[in-house]
Design an enzyme around this catalytic site. Structure first.
Site, short mmCIF file in Angstrom:
data_model
loop_
_atom_site.label_atom_id
_atom_site.label_comp_id
_atom_site.label_asym_id
_atom_site.label_seq_id
_atom_site.Cartn_x
_atom_site.Cartn_y
_atom_site.Cartn_z
N CYS A 64 0.82 -1.23 0.00
CA CYS A 64 0.00 0.00 0.00
C CYS A 64 0.84 1.27 0.00
O CYS A 64 0.62 2.17 -0.80
CB CYS A 64 -0.98 -0.01 1.17
SG CYS A 64 -0.20 0.03 2.81
N HIS A 116 -1.94 1.05 6.98
CA HIS A 116 -2.49 0.96 5.62
C HIS A 116 -2.84 2.35 5.11
O HIS A 116 -3.31 3.20 5.87
CB HIS A 116 -3.73 0.07 5.60
CG HIS A 116 -4.17 -0.30 4.23
ND1 HIS A 116 -3.43 -1.11 3.39
CD2 HIS A 116 -5.26 0.05 3.51
CE1 HIS A 116 -4.05 -1.24 2.23
NE2 HIS A 116 -5.17 -0.54 2.28
N HIS A 132 -5.71 1.66 -3.62
CA HIS A 132 -4.72 1.14 -2.68
C HIS A 132 -4.33 -0.26 -3.11
O HIS A 132 -4.91 -0.83 -4.03
CB HIS A 132 -5.29 1.14 -1.25
CG HIS A 132 -6.45 0.22 -1.07
ND1 HIS A 132 -6.43 -0.84 -0.21
CD2 HIS A 132 -7.68 0.18 -1.66
CE1 HIS A 132 -7.59 -1.48 -0.25
NE2 HIS A 132 -8.37 -0.87 -1.13
#
Length: 161
Positions: A64, A116, A132
């Site tokens: 990510c 993340h 992502h």
């Protein structure tokens, strides 16, 4: 008397030019930022379908933060490499103020810290979509309406004013 009048006319002319120039510069800056944001989103979404790879920063695979890092680097914007460090850059803003080009951060799998990140591609009053790299599906677009991301949302950061 003529000199004073000439001086006043010149002063007025330069002052009005300056204020017009300032407005023009602001509008030009907004246009440049919109163009920059669109370039970032295009660069990131060009990678949809690329597999997930821990530590990855290429078409061979992205994690990510690697996707975000590489995307911003393409526009000569240096970001830290990890999502945890990326979350310290820019200005934290409320989710309902999010807009295209902002970064969105999560604490997934009951993590105690941000782990993340995604790049916002769309934002409106009831939903934010972001590109992502997910561990299971690779580079995709997801939504804050999805229960998983709704429950682990942490913050939005504005990098591009």
């Amino acid at each position: 008397m003529k000199r004073i009048l000439l001086f006043l006319l010149l002063a007025i002319a330069f002052t009005s030019c300056k204020s017009t120039s300032s407005v023009a510069n602001k509008n030009e800056s907004k246009k440049e930022n919109r163009s920059l944001v669109n370039n970032l989103i295009e660069k990131a979404t060009d990678n949809i379908g690329v597999r997930y790879k821990a530590g990855g920063t290429t078409k061979n695979g992205f994690d990510c933060s690697g996707l975000v890092y590489t995307t911003f680097e393409s526009e000569n914007i240096q970001l830290p490499r990890s999502s945890y460090e990326q979350a310290k850059i820019g200005k934290v803003i409320p989710l309902n103020d999010a807009r295209k080009g902002d970064l969105i951060f999560f604490k997934t799998n009951k993590s105690r810290q941000i782990n993340h990140v995604g790049l916002i591609t769309e934002a409106n009053s009831d939903e934010v979509k972001f590109v992502h790299s997910s561990t299971s599906k690779g580079v995709i677009i997801s939504s804050t309406k999805e229960p998983y991301y709704k429950n682990c949302f942490e913050q939005v950061n504005r990098i591009i004013p």
